[in-house]
Design a protein around this motif. Sequence first.
Motif, PDB file in Angstrom:
ATOM      1  N   SER A   1       0.690  14.475   8.701  1.00  0.00           N
ATOM      2  CA  SER A   1      -0.486  13.727   9.120  1.00  0.00           C
ATOM      3  C   SER A   1      -1.461  13.545   7.963  1.00  0.00           C
ATOM      4  CB  SER A   1      -1.189  14.442  10.273  1.00  0.00           C
ATOM      5  OG  SER A   1      -0.340  14.510  11.405  1.00  0.00           O
ATOM      6  N   ASN A   2      -2.009  12.329   7.858  1.00  0.00           N
ATOM      7  CA  ASN A   2      -2.994  12.034   6.832  1.00  0.00           C
ATOM      8  C   ASN A   2      -3.657  10.715   7.175  1.00  0.00           C
ATOM      9  OD1 ASN A   2      -4.444  11.911   4.283  1.00  0.00           O
ATOM     10  ND2 ASN A   2      -2.824  13.224   3.430  1.00  0.00           N
ATOM     11  N   LYS A   3      -4.669  10.342   6.420  1.00  0.00           N
ATOM     12  CA  LYS A   3      -5.279   9.036   6.613  1.00  0.00           C
ATOM     13  C   LYS A   3      -4.280   7.959   6.198  1.00  0.00           C
ATOM     14  CE  LYS A   3      -9.954  10.724   5.661  1.00  0.00           C
ATOM     15  NZ  LYS A   3     -11.182  10.531   4.861  1.00  0.00           N
ATOM     16  N   ILE A   4      -4.266   6.858   6.947  1.00  0.00           N
ATOM     17  CA  ILE A   4      -3.243   5.853   6.714  1.00  0.00           C
ATOM     18  C   ILE A   4      -3.351   5.226   5.330  1.00  0.00           C
ATOM     19  CG2 ILE A   4      -4.551   3.919   7.714  1.00  0.00           C
ATOM     20  CD1 ILE A   4      -1.855   3.013   8.972  1.00  0.00           C
ATOM     21  N   ASN A   5      -4.572   5.147   4.782  1.00  0.00           N
ATOM     22  CA  ASN A   5      -4.687   4.512   3.471  1.00  0.00           C
ATOM     23  C   ASN A   5      -4.194   5.420   2.344  1.00  0.00           C
ATOM     24  OD1 ASN A   5      -6.865   6.276   3.411  1.00  0.00           O
ATOM     25  ND2 ASN A   5      -8.227   4.858   2.376  1.00  0.00           N
ATOM     26  N   ALA A   6      -3.896   6.687   2.654  1.00  0.00           N
ATOM     27  CA  ALA A   6      -3.332   7.579   1.644  1.00  0.00           C
ATOM     28  C   ALA A   6      -1.875   7.238   1.357  1.00  0.00           C
ATOM     29  CB  ALA A   6      -3.441   9.025   2.104  1.00  0.00           C
ATOM     30  N   ALA A   7      -1.218   6.544   2.283  1.00  0.00           N
ATOM     31  CA  ALA A   7       0.192   6.202   2.078  1.00  0.00           C
ATOM     32  C   ALA A   7       0.382   5.413   0.791  1.00  0.00           C
ATOM     33  CB  ALA A   7       0.718   5.403   3.272  1.00  0.00           C
ATOM     34  N   PHE A   8      -0.544   4.526   0.485  1.00  0.00           N
ATOM     35  CA  PHE A   8      -0.445   3.736  -0.742  1.00  0.00           C
ATOM     36  C   PHE A   8      -0.548   4.640  -1.964  1.00  0.00           C
ATOM     37  CE2 PHE A   8      -1.037   0.476  -3.823  1.00  0.00           C
ATOM     38  CZ  PHE A   8      -0.589  -0.705  -3.247  1.00  0.00           C
ATOM     39  N   ALA A   9      -1.399   5.657  -1.876  1.00  0.00           N
ATOM     40  CA  ALA A   9      -1.558   6.573  -3.002  1.00  0.00           C
ATOM     41  C   ALA A   9      -0.288   7.391  -3.228  1.00  0.00           C
ATOM     42  CB  ALA A   9      -2.753   7.499  -2.758  1.00  0.00           C
ATOM     43  N   PHE A  10       0.375   7.762  -2.140  1.00  0.00           N
ATOM     44  CA  PHE A  10       1.550   8.619  -2.253  1.00  0.00           C
ATOM     45  C   PHE A  10       2.822   7.852  -2.640  1.00  0.00           C
ATOM     46  CE2 PHE A  10      -0.657  11.276   1.194  1.00  0.00           C
ATOM     47  CZ  PHE A  10      -1.336  12.010   0.238  1.00  0.00           C
ATOM     48  N   GLY A  11       2.940   6.617  -2.161  1.00  0.00           N
ATOM     49  CA  GLY A  11       4.196   5.902  -2.393  1.00  0.00           C
ATOM     50  C   GLY A  11       4.051   4.408  -2.565  1.00  0.00           C
ATOM     51  N   GLY A  12       2.849   3.937  -2.884  1.00  0.00           N
ATOM     52  CA  GLY A  12       2.655   2.513  -3.109  1.00  0.00           C
ATOM     53  C   GLY A  12       2.848   1.682  -1.855  1.00  0.00           C
ATOM     54  N   ALA A  13       3.006   0.379  -2.050  1.00  0.00           N
ATOM     55  CA  ALA A  13       3.156  -0.535  -0.921  1.00  0.00           C
ATOM     56  C   ALA A  13       4.381  -0.222  -0.061  1.00  0.00           C
ATOM     57  CB  ALA A  13       3.200  -1.976  -1.425  1.00  0.00           C
ATOM     58  N   PRO A  14       5.527   0.216  -0.632  1.00  0.00           N
ATOM     59  CA  PRO A  14       6.678   0.535   0.221  1.00  0.00           C
ATOM     60  C   PRO A  14       6.372   1.620   1.256  1.00  0.00           C
ATOM     61  CG  PRO A  14       7.409   0.263  -2.038  1.00  0.00           C
ATOM     62  CD  PRO A  14       5.898   0.256  -2.067  1.00  0.00           C
ATOM     63  N   LEU A  15       5.679   2.693   0.844  1.00  0.00           N
ATOM     64  CA  LEU A  15       5.353   3.758   1.796  1.00  0.00           C
ATOM     65  C   LEU A  15       4.285   3.292   2.777  1.00  0.00           C
ATOM     66  CD1 LEU A  15       5.882   6.644   2.704  1.00  0.00           C
ATOM     67  CD2 LEU A  15       4.046   7.396   1.163  1.00  0.00           C
ATOM     68  N   ALA A  16       3.336   2.482   2.328  1.00  0.00           N
ATOM     69  CA  ALA A  16       2.329   1.941   3.242  1.00  0.00           C
ATOM     70  C   ALA A  16       2.999   1.100   4.314  1.00  0.00           C
ATOM     71  CB  ALA A  16       1.311   1.104   2.471  1.00  0.00           C
ATOM     72  N   ALA A  17       3.981   0.278   3.925  1.00  0.00           N
ATOM     73  CA  ALA A  17       4.691  -0.558   4.890  1.00  0.00           C
ATOM     74  C   ALA A  17       5.498   0.300   5.857  1.00  0.00           C
ATOM     75  CB  ALA A  17       5.609  -1.537   4.155  1.00  0.00           C
ATOM     76  N   GLU A  18       6.156   1.332   5.346  1.00  0.00           N
ATOM     77  CA  GLU A  18       6.928   2.216   6.226  1.00  0.00           C
ATOM     78  C   GLU A  18       6.014   2.932   7.212  1.00  0.00           C
ATOM     79  OE1 GLU A  18      10.085   5.977   6.003  1.00  0.00           O
ATOM     80  OE2 GLU A  18       9.105   5.257   4.177  1.00  0.00           O
TER      81      GLU A  18
END
Length: 350
Positions: A142-159
Amino acid sequence: MVTGIPDRRIGPARSRWRALAGWQRAGLVLVVLFGVLCAGLASLGFGLKHRYESRVQREDILGRGAGPHDERRWESGPLNLLLLGSDSRDGEPDQALYPGQRSDTIMVVHVNKARDAVTVVSIPRDSYVDVPAAGQGWAGGSNKINAAFAFGGAPLAAETVAKLTGLPLDGVLVANFAAVRKLVDAVGGVTVCLPYAVTSSDTGATWPAGCHELNGAAADDLVRQRHGVPGGDFGRIHDQQLVVRALVERVASKSLLTKPTQLDRLLTTAAESLVVDRDLDLADLALALRRVRPEAVQFVTVPTSDTDLRTPAGSAVRLDETRAPALFTALREDRVPQWLATNPQTPPVR
């Protein structure tokens, strides 16, 4: 209040732009969808594909958990596109285009099966959701959704968005939202009508409730505000939607589409502000949207139940456990009007 709208004199249209009229509607729809940040796509319908498409960056974004390109949906089914935007400022690194940064604007653009209506769904950037593992530095959780980009760029944000909503994604566009300043100036300014007063914590500017003529700098200032606007980040989301709609209304004038210098500046700025999934066919997108009228585009914010959720990631937002899944189901089943009938959208209040 008038805020510095420049006076531009545009010469007569050149012959090579006469073909614009036939694709005018398709172009305007694209402008509606992405708030002119994606207006470069409209150039494809205008027969000027190479001039603008060559300015758009391409990256491999979809494929992990967000789903590969599906020709069947492009031929007959509803479409879902993900728009990610940054809040970077002039002179700073472009946060939307570099790994390790967070996406401050997250929108799902749903095109209905009939291809005559669009719903733009804003997901609050602080939504506390499940973010899949990213390989290095993030094991998932669990984390804030906008952290996904920080962790894995646009591919992780999309996933992450695909997992949250259950929607197959048919394309991803990453936009530099800071380009709003140039885009607003490119159309000669916009009229934004606020239902509440906003005060800028950056410049000290104030906008009382009512309609305001804004130039690029003022519009850019407005859409960044989180503290001097009702609802915090929800107010900022609402203001972004208002500016998007104002851009649509200004671009929708036939006079703009007959002014080649002004239109070229607009499309060039939009194209250079985008990174697009490698498999997204921009010509197919322009064709799919050609029958959508501006009034058939609506904005929705995912419902929440707690806007001050205490988490290990800091203060976050809890999505409503009943209404949010119902919205996602309505999107998957292509029955958004029915959901909206029982969940009307209202602006934030103090």
